[in-house]
Motif scaffolding. Sequence first.
Motif, PDB file in Angstrom:
ATOM      1  N   GLU A 108      33.018  14.708  -8.712  1.00  0.00           N
ATOM      2  CA  GLU A 108      33.252  13.874  -7.543  1.00  0.00           C
ATOM      3  C   GLU A 108      34.712  13.477  -7.395  1.00  0.00           C
ATOM      4  O   GLU A 108      35.153  13.055  -6.318  1.00  0.00           O
ATOM      5  CB  GLU A 108      32.370  12.618  -7.564  1.00  0.00           C
ATOM      6  CG  GLU A 108      32.527  11.747  -8.775  1.00  0.00           C
ATOM      7  CD  GLU A 108      31.460  12.032  -9.829  1.00  0.00           C
ATOM      8  OE1 GLU A 108      31.094  11.097 -10.556  1.00  0.00           O
ATOM      9  OE2 GLU A 108      30.993  13.191  -9.911  1.00  0.00           O
ATOM     10  N   ARG A 118      27.164  12.016  -5.227  1.00  0.00           N
ATOM     11  CA  ARG A 118      26.921  11.817  -6.658  1.00  0.00           C
ATOM     12  C   ARG A 118      25.627  12.512  -7.090  1.00  0.00           C
ATOM     13  O   ARG A 118      25.569  13.104  -8.169  1.00  0.00           O
ATOM     14  CB  ARG A 118      26.865  10.328  -6.987  1.00  0.00           C
ATOM     15  CG  ARG A 118      28.207   9.605  -6.846  1.00  0.00           C
ATOM     16  CD  ARG A 118      28.126   8.190  -7.387  1.00  0.00           C
ATOM     17  NE  ARG A 118      29.399   7.501  -7.282  1.00  0.00           N
ATOM     18  CZ  ARG A 118      29.746   6.733  -6.253  1.00  0.00           C
ATOM     19  NH1 ARG A 118      28.894   6.561  -5.246  1.00  0.00           N
ATOM     20  NH2 ARG A 118      30.917   6.145  -6.219  1.00  0.00           N
ATOM     21  N   THR A 128      25.441  15.624  -9.789  1.00  0.00           N
ATOM     22  CA  THR A 128      24.974  15.080 -11.063  1.00  0.00           C
ATOM     23  C   THR A 128      24.978  16.141 -12.161  1.00  0.00           C
ATOM     24  O   THR A 128      24.663  17.309 -11.902  1.00  0.00           O
ATOM     25  CB  THR A 128      23.543  14.507 -10.903  1.00  0.00           C
ATOM     26  OG1 THR A 128      23.170  13.836 -12.108  1.00  0.00           O
ATOM     27  CG2 THR A 128      22.542  15.603 -10.620  1.00  0.00           C
TER      28      THR A 128
END
Length: 301
Positions: free
Chosen positions: A52, A184, A188
Amino acid sequence: MRSEKARQGRLATLVVMGVLLSACARQGHPEAAATKPPAMGTTGAAESMAPEMLIGSWTLVDVADTGAGKILHLADSELHLIGSHCGTLGGSWRANDEGVFLADVWSASTVVVENTPGCEKASQETPGWLRSVTAYQFDGAGLPVLLDGRGQAVARLIPGATPTPEPDKADSVLEPPMVTDEARRALTPAVALPATLVPADQRQLIGRWAPKSGHKAAYLEFTADGEWHGSDGCNDQSGRWITAAGGTLLATARAATLAFCADSVPIEQWVTTARRAGFDGKVLVLLNAHGSETGRLSPTS
């Protein structure tokens, strides 16, 4: 006192010898000194590899093809390459916490495409420099560097780029991207491949695969040039793909038709949500970031 000083002297000597031996080992094995994407886990030092951190509006530096864009805009899973001779190119990207990176360009401004020779083709092809990118890392200043398959720098990303308005350019492209909860979730870290499966690599995936059930016309094909093609039974689908150690699999998807048909198989969803690929005998098993199976396919030949 003398004994303590002598002990400290011997320790200092051992440390110096260790450093020298380590340096000699790297000189004797050039591959150990080559730049490679770091293979980290999901805790500790791996926090600095959080994908990210790539989300942002970046000025491209040191790109060999200077006409292929000046700004790389990465937001959620969307990608925009801004400032090319064909205006703004759009597409998607994928990355993981192990330093793997994949980009795919498949759209452009309608106004520019219609009025600029050669841009219709460019809007459907990922620029060569961007196709060569397979990994990323962060430099000493914490700035992203995009790498090719040999670990060589392809482009450096400098934050704070400000795109200028163009015909058909969405307002979202002009604004600095934000890291959202959706991003997010999409980025992951993936759990390890189950021990019951054998990790798949690029060579093993190349070929045509059929789902275990569903529409008879459904299929998935991986090609050696990093493209995948498939069908849910009624709609043609495609994108790009990349593999890495531990059965890692990342894939993008392009726009597709949405015709309805009975017994359709969600091939595109299987591929784009997959983060690992492994073999159960000859059967290809795709798994998402949480380790849940997204699909099973068998070789067609």
